[in-house]
Design a protein around this motif. Structure first.
Motif, PDB file in Angstrom:
ATOM      1  N   PRO A  25      34.342  37.795  48.593  1.00  0.00           N
ATOM      2  CA  PRO A  25      33.587  38.539  47.582  1.00  0.00           C
ATOM      3  C   PRO A  25      33.914  38.065  46.164  1.00  0.00           C
ATOM      4  N   VAL A  26      32.963  38.246  45.269  1.00  0.00           N
ATOM      5  CA  VAL A  26      33.191  37.940  43.863  1.00  0.00           C
ATOM      6  C   VAL A  26      34.409  38.697  43.348  1.00  0.00           C
ATOM      7  N   ALA A  27      34.578  39.938  43.790  1.00  0.00           N
ATOM      8  CA  ALA A  27      35.725  40.738  43.337  1.00  0.00           C
ATOM      9  C   ALA A  27      37.044  40.058  43.684  1.00  0.00           C
ATOM     10  N   GLN A  28      37.134  39.471  44.862  1.00  0.00           N
ATOM     11  CA  GLN A  28      38.366  38.789  45.263  1.00  0.00           C
ATOM     12  C   GLN A  28      38.567  37.516  44.459  1.00  0.00           C
ATOM     13  N   PHE A  29      37.498  36.730  44.279  1.00  0.00           N
ATOM     14  CA  PHE A  29      37.604  35.508  43.484  1.00  0.00           C
ATOM     15  C   PHE A  29      38.036  35.838  42.062  1.00  0.00           C
ATOM     16  N   TYR A  30      37.465  36.878  41.488  1.00  0.00           N
ATOM     17  CA  TYR A  30      37.824  37.287  40.126  1.00  0.00           C
ATOM     18  C   TYR A  30      39.305  37.659  40.046  1.00  0.00           C
ATOM     19  N   THR A  31      39.768  38.462  40.989  1.00  0.00           N
ATOM     20  CA  THR A  31      41.174  38.876  40.991  1.00  0.00           C
ATOM     21  C   THR A  31      42.095  37.678  41.147  1.00  0.00           C
ATOM     22  N   GLU A  32      41.783  36.784  42.092  1.00  0.00           N
ATOM     23  CA  GLU A  32      42.634  35.622  42.334  1.00  0.00           C
ATOM     24  C   GLU A  32      42.660  34.680  41.129  1.00  0.00           C
ATOM     25  N   THR A  33      41.528  34.491  40.492  1.00  0.00           N
ATOM     26  CA  THR A  33      41.463  33.589  39.345  1.00  0.00           C
ATOM     27  C   THR A  33      42.238  34.144  38.155  1.00  0.00           C
ATOM     28  N   MET A  34      42.055  35.420  37.873  1.00  0.00           N
ATOM     29  CA  MET A  34      42.788  36.022  36.763  1.00  0.00           C
ATOM     30  C   MET A  34      44.285  36.058  37.047  1.00  0.00           C
ATOM     31  N   GLN A  35      44.675  36.261  38.326  1.00  0.00           N
ATOM     32  CA  GLN A  35      46.093  36.235  38.679  1.00  0.00           C
ATOM     33  C   GLN A  35      46.663  34.834  38.508  1.00  0.00           C
ATOM     34  N   ALA A  36      45.884  33.814  38.872  1.00  0.00           N
ATOM     35  CA  ALA A  36      46.347  32.435  38.697  1.00  0.00           C
ATOM     36  C   ALA A  36      46.589  32.127  37.221  1.00  0.00           C
ATOM     37  N   LEU A  37      45.706  32.612  36.355  1.00  0.00           N
ATOM     38  CA  LEU A  37      45.921  32.432  34.918  1.00  0.00           C
ATOM     39  C   LEU A  37      47.195  33.150  34.470  1.00  0.00           C
ATOM     40  N   ASP A  38      47.393  34.360  34.953  1.00  0.00           N
ATOM     41  CA  ASP A  38      48.608  35.112  34.599  1.00  0.00           C
ATOM     42  C   ASP A  38      49.855  34.363  35.048  1.00  0.00           C
ATOM     43  N   ASP A  39      49.797  33.785  36.259  1.00  0.00           N
ATOM     44  CA  ASP A  39      50.955  33.057  36.776  1.00  0.00           C
ATOM     45  C   ASP A  39      51.297  31.845  35.905  1.00  0.00           C
ATOM     46  N   LEU A  40      50.293  31.318  35.217  1.00  0.00           N
ATOM     47  CA  LEU A  40      50.510  30.182  34.319  1.00  0.00           C
ATOM     48  C   LEU A  40      50.811  30.633  32.889  1.00  0.00           C
ATOM     49  N   GLY A  41      50.867  31.933  32.671  1.00  0.00           N
ATOM     50  CA  GLY A  41      51.155  32.442  31.336  1.00  0.00           C
ATOM     51  C   GLY A  41      49.975  32.379  30.391  1.00  0.00           C
ATOM     52  N   ILE A  42      48.754  32.289  30.935  1.00  0.00           N
ATOM     53  CA  ILE A  42      47.545  32.213  30.109  1.00  0.00           C
ATOM     54  C   ILE A  42      46.919  33.601  30.065  1.00  0.00           C
ATOM     55  N   GLN A  43      47.186  34.338  29.023  1.00  0.00           N
ATOM     56  CA  GLN A  43      46.676  35.692  28.888  1.00  0.00           C
ATOM     57  C   GLN A  43      45.211  35.638  28.477  1.00  0.00           C
ATOM     58  N   THR A  44      44.347  36.240  29.299  1.00  0.00           N
ATOM     59  CA  THR A  44      42.907  36.102  29.098  1.00  0.00           C
ATOM     60  C   THR A  44      42.209  37.435  29.308  1.00  0.00           C
ATOM     61  N   HIS A  45      41.320  37.757  28.379  1.00  0.00           N
ATOM     62  CA  HIS A  45      40.460  38.939  28.532  1.00  0.00           C
ATOM     63  C   HIS A  45      39.017  38.473  28.394  1.00  0.00           C
ATOM     64  N   ILE A  46      38.183  38.828  29.344  1.00  0.00           N
ATOM     65  CA  ILE A  46      36.771  38.478  29.290  1.00  0.00           C
ATOM     66  C   ILE A  46      35.919  39.731  29.436  1.00  0.00           C
ATOM     67  N   TYR A  47      34.653  39.617  29.045  1.00  0.00           N
ATOM     68  CA  TYR A  47      33.674  40.657  29.334  1.00  0.00           C
ATOM     69  C   TYR A  47      33.341  40.503  30.816  1.00  0.00           C
ATOM     70  N   ALA A  48      33.863  41.390  31.641  1.00  0.00           N
ATOM     71  CA  ALA A  48      33.937  41.148  33.080  1.00  0.00           C
ATOM     72  C   ALA A  48      32.725  41.652  33.851  1.00  0.00           C
ATOM     73  N   ARG A  49      31.569  41.289  33.377  1.00  0.00           N
ATOM     74  CA  ARG A  49      30.339  41.490  34.139  1.00  0.00           C
ATOM     75  C   ARG A  49      29.380  40.364  33.764  1.00  0.00           C
ATOM     76  N   PRO A  50      28.455  40.023  34.645  1.00  0.00           N
ATOM     77  CA  PRO A  50      27.609  38.842  34.413  1.00  0.00           C
ATOM     78  C   PRO A  50      26.533  39.085  33.368  1.00  0.00           C
ATOM     79  N   ASN A  51      26.032  37.990  32.831  1.00  0.00           N
ATOM     80  CA  ASN A  51      24.897  37.995  31.914  1.00  0.00           C
ATOM     81  C   ASN A  51      23.695  37.334  32.577  1.00  0.00           C
ATOM     82  N   GLU A  52      22.520  37.644  32.060  1.00  0.00           N
ATOM     83  CA  GLU A  52      21.257  37.008  32.458  1.00  0.00           C
ATOM     84  C   GLU A  52      20.860  37.306  33.893  1.00  0.00           C
TER      85      GLU A  52
END
Length: 314
Positions: free
Chosen positions: A101-128
């Motif tokens: 699911p997209v929800a799982q991909f989103y969680t895994e990707t954001m966790q991977a960024l956290d594991d690398l110390g890359i703090q990221t905030h996005i508008y977490a819903r799609p556009n268009e």
């Protein structure tokens, strides 16, 4: 690589929408997540050129993204079917590209960024798209057919080659050949240099100020979109000059559609004896229609194709 696989990579792959529509919709959401990560860290560039992805020899990439005192990139690898996140200090994380699911991909990707110390905030819903399901809640889109995704990427590779040559013949302001994750399309845009009237907007779940930045200047745009029966190439002008819709263009399979743009079915290119030339004719004639009818200074904007011939002989 076998001789058979080598041949397959050289042709224009065939992929009907009905055979991968669920995978396409899931991949669309995944590219939006990664594109928004780039947008969160990259400096603003005119017309949203800082948010796009680019075709590369393994898939789609963000290119280099600055972060604090270093850099990172994110790559959809459509050969190994992994999402690679790499930092300039040698660290890396991966997220498997597989049915999920997209929800799982989103969680895994954001966790991977956290594991690398890359703090990221996005508008977490799609556009268009409509409805715009928040990524964390999207369990509806969960398909991934690796073969279909590879075919789509190879379509992008072929289109990228031809559109890049088309771009090279213009010395005015022109966009890169890039992948916009909002509409899931590859695009290249030429500009006349003149400002345009404010764009009226109307794209689902996209603020009007976004489209006004994208269409702030007079343009002629072209690209590839994976819709219709088997995808389509498109071309449009903004603002559209009088007579554009009825202006003759090539090849015969091209037509002006109800969405306000010229369309050329992908199958008309892939089935042609010389696909590259058929697509080039479409790009050239639709651009000429926009530029001539709007009175662009073509002599100042277009390149002398032979300007470097003498240097090649040295």
């Amino acid at each position: 690589m076998t001789e058979q696989s080598t041949v397959q990579t050289q042709v224009w792959p065939r992929l009907r929408l009905r055979d991968w529509s669920d995978t396409k919709d899931t991949l669309h959401m995944w590219t939006q997540i990664v594109g928004k990560i780039r947008m969160a860290h990259a400096p603003m560039i005119n017309h949203w050129w800082h948010v796009t992805l680019y075709v590369n020899p393994h898939g789609l990439t963000t290119s280099t993204i600055p972060y604090r005192n270093g850099d990172f990139d994110i790559e959809f690898d459509f050969l190994d079917h992994q999402l690679h996140i790499r930092t300039s200090d040698g660290r890396r994380q991966q997220v498997a590209l597989a049915p999920k699911p997209v929800a799982q991909f989103y969680t895994e990707t954001m966790q991977a960024l956290d594991d690398l110390g890359i703090q990221t905030h996005i508008y977490a819903r799609p556009n268009e798209v409509d409805p715009a399901i928040p990524f964390a809640d999207d369990y509806q889109h969960a398909s991934y057919d690796p073969h279909a995704v590879e075919l789509f990427w190879r379509q992008l590779l072929r289109a990228n080659r031809v559109i890049t040559v088309f771009r090279s013949r213009f010395i005015g302001k022109a966009s890169p050949v890039h992948f916009f994750w909002g509409g899931m399309d590859m695009a290249c845009t030429r500009f006349s240099g003149r400002t345009a009237p404010p764009n009226p907007g109307g794209v689902p779940n996209l603020p009007v100020w976004v489209t006004r930045e994208g269409y702030s200047h007079e343009l002629a745009s072209c690209g590839f979109w994976p819709g219709g029966e088997e995808g389509a190439f498109y071309a449009y002008a903004y603002p559209e000059p009088a007579g554009y819709a009825v202006h003759p263009v090539r090849p015969d399979a091209a037509y002006y559609g109800p969405s306000g743009e010229f369309l050329l079915p992908y199958e008309a290119v892939a089935a042609a004896a010389n696909p590259d030339q058929v697509l080039a004719d479409f790009l050239d004639t639709t651009y000429a229609a926009a530029a001539d009818l709007a009175g662009w200074d073509r002599a100042a904007l277009e390149a002398d194709l032979h300007r470097c011939d003498h240097r090649r002989q040295q």
